[in-house]
Structures are given as C-alpha cells and as structure tokens.
Scaffold this motif. Structure first.
Motif, short mmCIF file in Angstrom:
data_model
loop_
_atom_site.label_atom_id
_atom_site.label_comp_id
_atom_site.label_asym_id
_atom_site.label_seq_id
_atom_site.Cartn_x
_atom_site.Cartn_y
_atom_site.Cartn_z
N SER A 1 1.05 -1.19 -0.10
CA SER A 1 -0.12 0.24 -0.21
C SER A 1 0.62 1.13 -0.06
O SER A 1 0.62 2.18 -0.73
CB SER A 1 -0.84 -0.40 1.18
N ASP B 1 -4.74 -1.80 -7.17
CA ASP B 1 -5.91 -1.14 -6.68
C ASP B 1 -6.45 -1.76 -5.39
O ASP B 1 -6.81 -2.42 -5.19
CB ASP B 1 -7.20 -1.07 -7.82
N LEU B 2 -6.55 -0.37 -4.36
CA LEU B 2 -6.78 -0.92 -3.12
C LEU B 2 -8.13 -1.60 -2.95
O LEU B 2 -8.50 -2.40 -2.30
CB LEU B 2 -6.79 0.20 -2.15
N LYS B 3 -8.84 -1.30 -4.07
CA LYS B 3 -10.52 -1.72 -3.99
C LYS B 3 -10.52 -3.22 -4.27
O LYS B 3 -11.57 -3.93 -3.85
CB LYS B 3 -11.49 -0.94 -5.05
N SER C 1 -4.34 -9.34 -4.68
CA SER C 1 -5.30 -8.79 -5.58
C SER C 1 -6.28 -10.20 -5.64
O SER C 1 -5.82 -11.33 -5.64
CB SER C 1 -4.62 -8.48 -6.98
N LEU D 1 -0.29 -6.92 0.22
CA LEU D 1 -1.72 -7.12 -0.07
C LEU D 1 -1.94 -8.10 -1.32
O LEU D 1 -0.89 -7.81 -2.12
CB LEU D 1 -2.60 -5.85 -0.22
#
Length: 591
Positions: free
Chosen positions: A135, A188-190, A172, A170
């Motif tokens: 992030s 993409d953090l979403k 995906s 993180l």
C-alpha cells in the motif's frame, strides 16, 4: 517510439520505458490503460499478436512476438524473461536443459506444460502466483503523478512483506483462481485484500530473510545452476556444526525435525506456505532428503527454509556453498538434461531412506541397515546408489567382467532387454545393476534421452525434407508423436525449425458473405425472441437463452462488428418483455 514498432501500437501512446522493478504484465496493463481500449484482447493482440496468449502475469508467452511488435525498445526476449518475469526464480534449482526449454516456451506461442516441468504442480505450494502489492508503494507511485505498478520482487513466492516498507503485502482478487484470467490489471486498493485472514507480524525476522533469499536467487548470474552434490554437502556440514548430525555421521532425526519445524512455523500463517511442515515428523520427511543429492527437483521455498534454519542468513549459506568447492561433482549430475521421470517419494519412504543412509554412514553393513529399517537389501543398495554412497558387493551370478560389460552398455543407453540377451543374464539382473551402481541410472536416462532427441529431430527433419512446401502445422499433423516429444523436451530446437518452414497462407475469409450472414442471423434472433418471450413472459429474454435457441450464435458474438443487424436484434431482444413486442421485432428484422 522506434520506427520498427508495430502499426498496432500507433493508435495510442506507446510506453517504451520500464518502471522500477516492473513486471511485463504491469507494463502491458499500463499500456492498456493509456490506450483506452475497451477489450483486454485488443491490447493483447497489439503487444503479443494473440487475443489471450501473453496475458499471464507470472510466466507469459509470445515474448518473441512482443519484442518484434515493440521494435526491441523494451529489450530482448532473454532480457525480458530475466528481469521482468518469475522464471529466474526457479531456474537455478533446475538443470540447464530444463532452463533452455523453459525460455523457448516463453518465447514461443504458449508455455504448455512448463509449470509441471518446473516442479510447481507437485510441491503443494500452488502455482497460481497471486498478484501482490504494498500500500505504501502504491501511495508513492500516485504521489509522483503515476499509476501504481506491479513490482517483480513483490510477486516472488518468497515475498510476503515489502522489502522497502517492511509491512505485509496485499493480495489482488483479480487473476486469482481463474477470476479475470485474461484481464489487464494494475494495483488498486479496492481489489486488494490481506494475504491472510490473520496476517502475521511483519516484524518477525524470518519474513525479511525469506525475501532476501528470493532477491539473491534473482541476482545470480544468468545460466547459474546449483550443483546437487555440493548443495547437499553444504546443508549436511551446517547440520553437523549445529549438532543435528552425530560425530559418526548419523542424523539426529528428532532434534533435526524439531529444529526445522520450529524454524518454519511462522511461515505457515500464509495459505500459500501451509505446505511447510507443521510437526517434526513432517519436517524430517520434507527436509532430510535435502541432505543427500535428491532424485527430483525441490521447490526453492524448501531450500530457503533449509537455508534459514541452518544458516540464519543467505550470506552465510552462500559463503559456505562457495567454500565447499573442493567437492568433486560427478559428471553424470553436472548439467544433465534428461527429464526427471521419478515420482515424489512419500514421507514414510523419505524417513526410512534417511535412517538407512545414516546407519550405513555409521559403519553398519547395507544388509544389516536394510533389516533394521525393514526393506530388502536390493532396495537398500538402490537407495545408497541414489545418494552416491558406495557399498561393498558380494557378486553371486554377475561376475566382475560381465558387470563391467553391462555397465558400459547401460552408459551408452542400450536397451535392457538387448543387454540381457547379449550377456546371457536376466533383465532383472540388468535392472538391479542399473539401480545399485552410483550414477548409472542418471547416465542411462541421459543417454536414452539423447538417443530419443536425435531420433525425433531426424524424423522431423526427414519429413520437412520430403515436403519442402509443408508448413509447420502440416508437419505437426504428419508426425504428431514426434511433435509432442519435441514440444515437451526440445522446445528450443523445435522453435528454430518452425521458423524455417514456409508460413501458412493467410486468409481474411473474403469469400464469406457477411451481409447475407448478418441478415440470416438477425432473423433467427428475432424469431427465437418471439418463441422465448411467449414461454417466459414477462421475464426478460437473455443472451444465454438466445444462444441456446440459435446454437451457432455464440461463436459469432465476437464478430458483431461485422454483423450490425444481428447486434441490433440482440440489443432489442434483450430489452423486450412481452410477446407482442417480440412479434414486432420479427416483423422489423426479418429479411
């Protein structure tokens, strides 16, 4: 942009520079974003010449075509493989022949069984390589006015914390377990989730050491391959220094298993690493075999766990490995390109094998050691030969001069039945000699592999010579078995031969009357809409129902740009709910 860049890229700005540690998949995803193409397949065709091949995020194919279409502005195919894909993570622990075929597969049209050949499918570590990102790295990319990109070091199976920011990565949810398999995608953090439901503490030093191991493997010189004998000796020496091997050379299995299980315990918090041992017994089964030259390839993650448990750091391991250069490497192991035909041994067999070898090292006879672990003497001699341990022999039927004759013939790759007939012995006797002579099995398989390769090459060359106008696909159809063998075992040579054959004639399907086809299918869609609406009113008519009613429609959905009437009929059909509207559609679109 270079003047040689394919015209397919001129309809949008062309990215001709890599970002820091960027993967090929990341660059292609950025190209897709700036080109504003609606379909992922359009970008894939522009970069790789195919609607899907080349879109893999870990081991992409069609790299020769990528270099051709980008005019070499982003480097050669070898450079892209070496610095922008995950392949170099696996190659140092595989043979030179496997590495050569792997590179040829990625340069060609499809990697085929490459993941199986690299040993990923038999290790329980999974082979899907989830996309990972940090992030903080994403925020830094955005702060300088750019989009986040995928970093190669983050994608390594050994990387679960960011080496720069020391926090857990993180993962995906796109391109995982087949979801969005052919899509282009940027961090993409979403669409990102923690790597585990209960992420472990990133500050634990084992995570950093695991990352370092992966980074150092990537930094090894191109073409470097670990030697199995030296590697096993390096591990064994370190185990002895830590008291895990007794003064008489016997493995202290309980202590060894406990030490390895304790060392790797924090890593099991990640689902992809759950195959690591959870108890001393599993640790013995998985790692004791690494103290001897293994019969099969081992996943780099298990080597990394061994390095961390025995040496603490990669630097200490590397110093020990390089200092062990006095060890003579048998010629049958060095650079062997024969395919690995042995299956992974079970945990029980591995434990018994380790116990047998320890007792032989301690001075016990092979017969007594075999009786102790509960196996036949012949099996014990075969296991000793596989581990390069020489044992005394007591010849009964096979006299020394005959044995030498058999060994010479086996090293040449002669068939066992032929040897048995020429020497007047049984095939079982030949097999026993093959299994119990150190290095002979590898040498025999290598010789047989070379003979098979020469036959396959000769068959292909003969067919090509007899059919000078045949295309690559034509020869493949003439000799499917030969093609299959070369495709799996000699991919680099096959790719070269493919370029020598005349190209297949191109067809733009100009004889297809697309207007007539469009009118025909528009009418079929309208009539099908009427029937479906009558049965399911007031439910909406779906594309799936129309494809079932018109069986030949589904393959044409990708051709709607050439069939405007059919496209319009589909759009109207999926909006209609009542039977009378379906009837109106029939009247409007029927030819």
């Amino acid at each position: 942009m270079t003047k040689h860049t394919s015209r397919a890229l001129f309809d949008a700005p062309f990215i001709d520079e890599w970002r820091d540690d960027e993967t090929l998949f990341s660059l292609a995803s950025r190209q897709h974003v700036i080109s504003c193409r609606a379909l992922a397949s359009d970008t894939c065709r522009a970069l790789f010449g195919h609607a899907q091949l080349g879109s893999a995020h870990d081991l992409p194919s069609c790299l020769d075509k990528f270099v051709e279409r980008t005019g070499g502005a982003l480097g050669s195919a070898e450079s892209v493989i070496r610095h922008r894909t995950l392949l170099p993570f696996y190659l140092p622990y595989r043979s030179e022949g496997v590495a050569r075929n792997a590179c040829a597969a990625m340069r060609g049209a499809g990697i085929g069984p490459l993941k199986g050949q690299l040993g990923m499918l038999a290790t329980r570590f999974r082979a899907h390589h989830p996309l990972k990102a940090c992030s903080d790295c994403m925020a830094q990319d955005q702060a300088v006015g750019g989009t986040p990109h995928w970093r190669l070091v983050h994608q390594l199976p050994s990387t679960w914390i960011c080496p720069r920011h020391h926090q857990m990565l993180l993962r995906s949810t796109v391109k995982a377990t087949g979801v969005g398999r052919f899509l282009w995608h940027l961090p993409d953090l979403k669409s990102m989730v923690p790597v585990s439901e209960r992420p472990p503490e990133a500050a634990h030093p084992i995570w950093r050491q695991l990352v370092t191991c992966g980074e150092q493997v990537l930094a090894l010189p191109n073409g470097f391959h670990f030697d199995d004998v030296r590697l096993a000796s390096t591990y064994r020496s370190a185990a002895a220094e830590q008291g895990l091997i007794s003064s008489i050379g016997r493995l202290c299995t309980a202590t060894f298993g406990e030490a390895l299980a304790t060392a790797v315990a924090p890593l099991r918090a990640i689902p992809e690493l759950s195959a690591l041992p959870s108890c001393p017994e599993e640790a013995i089964a998985q790692f004791a075999r690494l103290l001897r030259p293994p019969r099969t390839g081992t996943h780099p993650l298990r080597h990394f766990a061994m390095v961390i448990a025995l040496f603490g750091t990669w630097e200490s391991f590397w110093a020990a490995y390089c200092a062990d250069s006095k060890i003579a490497v048998p010629h049958h192991i060095r650079g062997s390109s024969a395919p690995d035909l042995a299956n992974m041994a079970s945990a029980k067999v591995d434990a018994r094998r380790a116990e047998l070898l320890n007792r032989i090292d301690a001075g016990m006879s092979v017969t007594a050691a075999a009786a102790f672990v509960g196996i036949a003497t012949g099996t014990a001699m075969a296991w000793a030969a596989q581990a390069a341990v020489r044992v005394d022999r007591r010849p009964k039927l096979l006299k020394p001069d005959v044995r030498k004759q058999v060994i010479r013939a086996l090293r040449r790759g002669v068939d066992k039945a032929v040897i048995a007939e020429s020497c007047g012995i049984s095939i079982q006797t030949v097999t026993n000699t093959l299994r119990t002579e150190i290095g002979l099995a590898d040498a025999w398989r290598g010789a047989r592999f070379t003979q098979a390769m020469r036959r396959a090459r000769a068959d292909w060359a003969a067919i090509a010579a007899r059919n000078p106008h045949a295309t690559y696909t034509d020869i493949r159809r003439m000799a499917p078995a030969t093609f299959a063998w070369l495709y799996r075992n000699d991919r680099a040579w096959l790719e070269v031969q493919a370029k020598k054959q005349p190209p297949a004639p191109r067809s733009n399907h100009s004889r297809v009357d697309w207007d007539a086809r469009d009118r025909d299918y528009a009418g079929q869609v309208a009539r099908a809409c009427l029937l479906i609406a009558a049965k399911t009113a007031p439910k909406r008519v779906t594309i799936g129902a129309l494809c079932q009613a018109v069986p030949d429609l589904k393959p044409l959905l990708s051709k709607l740009d050439r069939m405007p009437l059919t496209g319009a009929a589909l759009k109207q059909a999926t909006r209609r709910r009542r039977t009378d509207e379906g009837h109106q559609l029939v009247m409007t679109n029927s030819p």
